[in-house]
Design an enzyme around this catalytic site. Structure first.
Site, PDB file in Angstrom:
ATOM      1  N   GLU A  30      -5.703   3.986  -2.234  1.00  0.00           N
ATOM      2  CA  GLU A  30      -4.957   3.768  -3.484  1.00  0.00           C
ATOM      3  C   GLU A  30      -5.226   2.375  -4.051  1.00  0.00           C
ATOM      4  OE1 GLU A  30      -1.087   2.347  -3.621  1.00  0.00           O
ATOM      5  OE2 GLU A  30      -0.663   2.664  -1.503  1.00  0.00           O
ATOM      6  N   LYS A 164       8.001   2.331   4.067  1.00  0.00           N
ATOM      7  CA  LYS A 164       8.418   0.928   4.067  1.00  0.00           C
ATOM      8  C   LYS A 164       9.888   0.807   4.472  1.00  0.00           C
ATOM      9  CE  LYS A 164       6.417   0.463   0.048  1.00  0.00           C
ATOM     10  NZ  LYS A 164       5.271   1.326  -0.044  1.00  0.00           N
TER      11      LYS A 164
HETATM   12  N1  PSU Z   1       2.209   0.707   0.536  1.00  0.00           N
HETATM   13  C1  PSU Z   1       1.922  -0.616   0.639  1.00  0.00           C
HETATM   14  N2  PSU Z   1       2.036  -1.384  -0.488  1.00  0.00           N
HETATM   15  C2  PSU Z   1       2.350  -0.832  -1.708  1.00  0.00           C
HETATM   16  C3  PSU Z   1       2.623   0.570  -1.816  1.00  0.00           C
HETATM   17  C4  PSU Z   1       2.536   1.283  -0.647  1.00  0.00           C
HETATM   18  O1  PSU Z   1       1.606  -1.099   1.725  1.00  0.00           O
HETATM   19  O2  PSU Z   1       2.369  -1.552  -2.696  1.00  0.00           O
HETATM   20  C5  PSU Z   1       2.930   1.223  -3.149  1.00  0.00           C
HETATM   21  C6  PSU Z   1       2.328   2.632  -3.122  1.00  0.00           C
HETATM   22  O3  PSU Z   1       1.439   2.733  -4.208  1.00  0.00           O
HETATM   23  C7  PSU Z   1       3.491   3.563  -3.296  1.00  0.00           C
HETATM   24  C8  PSU Z   1       4.396   2.716  -4.127  1.00  0.00           C
HETATM   25  O4  PSU Z   1       3.132   4.779  -3.895  1.00  0.00           O
HETATM   26  O5  PSU Z   1       4.288   1.429  -3.498  1.00  0.00           O
HETATM   27  C9  PSU Z   1       5.799   3.268  -4.144  1.00  0.00           C
HETATM   28  O6  PSU Z   1       6.440   2.838  -5.306  1.00  0.00           O
HETATM   29  P1  PSU Z   1       7.805   3.519  -5.771  1.00  0.00           P
HETATM   30  O7  PSU Z   1       8.797   3.194  -4.692  1.00  0.00           O
HETATM   31  O8  PSU Z   1       8.119   2.894  -7.103  1.00  0.00           O
HETATM   32  O9  PSU Z   1       7.529   4.992  -5.898  1.00  0.00           O
END
Ligand code: PSU
Ligand code: MN
Length: 310
Positions: A30, A164
């Site tokens: 990604e 996370k």
């Molecule tokens: N994992 C990481 N760093 C990130 C992300 C994931 O180690 O920055 C990003 C991914 O792109 C994931 C997003 O899809 O954070 C999730 O964002 P939200 O909670 O707004 O859906």
């Protein structure tokens, strides 16, 4: 879906084209993690290192982003640098893909959007850091990452160090169960917690061997059970953060986000950046280590899945 119409939005790099023509294993990566998940220059250095880890394991990396009105599958070094430095790349999830394509803006794809693009391009394995999930307090904010809905419907295996730890991991696993998304783990029984190894919650099935993982995933898809599979693997022991420290800092970052009225897609980047600042950069080192480890696990899975397709 009209496959030809979808194909017209895709541009594969020469390396990805060659790998696909030869039936070699591919691993999608990604770009939100590059543009919004880490600071420059660690972001571009990590992106290159993860690609190198995947190549060294015998698979071809395909970093995905929206550039110049096309979904790009596989980026050049200059394009990685562009995403890493630009500072104004849009965070593109499922909702935002049409806007990013028609506006021609620079777009960094989230887990959800990268899954969509990988599936369109015929890439079965995708490596990220940690998936999005159900945020703490979601019963009031309704903040549930679009990543989970995507896992429910798009047939891509997502390799991660769990979700996370800024999230409610118990509710995240409940949500995945409701939507029929299997959570596999390797190297340990429990679901990983990103900065730390153990979430305290068991994964659904522990499968350490890539051939077993591939057999599970292939069987699901052979049965027409569309949708993703999560493969969780913990951050290497030496690089994990102390649990109590990260818990306290996470709580402080969450309080700050609330006090400042941070909402929507700004929440996750805000929390990651605050945690990094409060740990004096140590959380960033952990983040980098876990992504590289995920790259190894993902490459091995991609090789096993490619073998099972022949
Ligand atoms: N994992 C990481 N760093 C990130 C992300 C994931 O180690 O920055 C990003 C991914 O792109 C994931 C997003 O899809 O954070 C999730 O964002 P939200 O909670 O707004 O859906
Ligand atoms: Mn969100």
């Amino acid at each position: 879906m009209n496959p030809d119409a979808a194909e017209s939005w895709l541009v594969r790099s020469p390396a990805v084209l060659a790998a696909q023509a030869a039936g070699r294993a591919l691993v999608a990566l990604e770009s939100t993690i590059i543009a919004h998940g880490m600071p420059y220059p660690e972001n571009v250095r990590t992106a290159r290192e993860v690609e190198a880890v995947i190549r060294a394991a015998g698979a071809e990396p395909a970093t995905i982003a929206v550039i110049g009105g096309r979904i790009r599958i596989g980026l050049s070094d200059d394009e990685l640098e562009l995403l890493a430095r630009s500072g104004n790349a849009h965070k593109v999830s499922r909702r935002d893909l049409p806007a990013a394509l028609t506006s021609g803006a620079l777009g960094a794809t989230t887990v959800a959007a990268t899954m969509i693009c990988a599936a369109l391009a015929g890439v079965e394995v995708f490596v990220t850091g940690g998936i999005g999930g159900v945020h703490r307090g979601a019963q009031e904010t309704f903040d549930i990452s679009a990543d989970l809905q995507e896992l429910a419907k798009t047939s891509v295996a997502v390799v991660c160090a769990g979700a996370k730890s800024i999230l409610d991991l118990g509710l995240t696993l409940e949500y995945l169960e409701t939507h029929g998304v299997p959570v596999l783990s390797c190297e340990q029984d429990n679901f990983a917690a990103f900065y730390t190894r153990d979430s305290g919650f068991r994964a659904d099935y522990r499968l350490d061997d890539p051939a077993q993982q591939a057999r599970f995933i292939r069987t699901k898809w052979d049965l027409g059970l569309s949708g993703g599979v999560v493969l969780s693997t913990p951050v290497p022991e030496a690089c994990a953060m102390p649990r109590e420290e990260i818990d306290a800092i996470t709580q402080q970052a969450l309080d700050e986000a609330k006090a400042q009225g941070i909402a929507g897609k700004a929440v996750t980047p805000f929390l990651l950046a605050r945690i990094e600042a409060m740990t004096g950069g140590r959380s960033l080192a952990t983040n980098i280590a876990l992504v590289k480890h995920n790259g190894e696990v993902g490459a091995r899975l991609a090789l096993a899945l490619a073998a099972s397709r022949r």
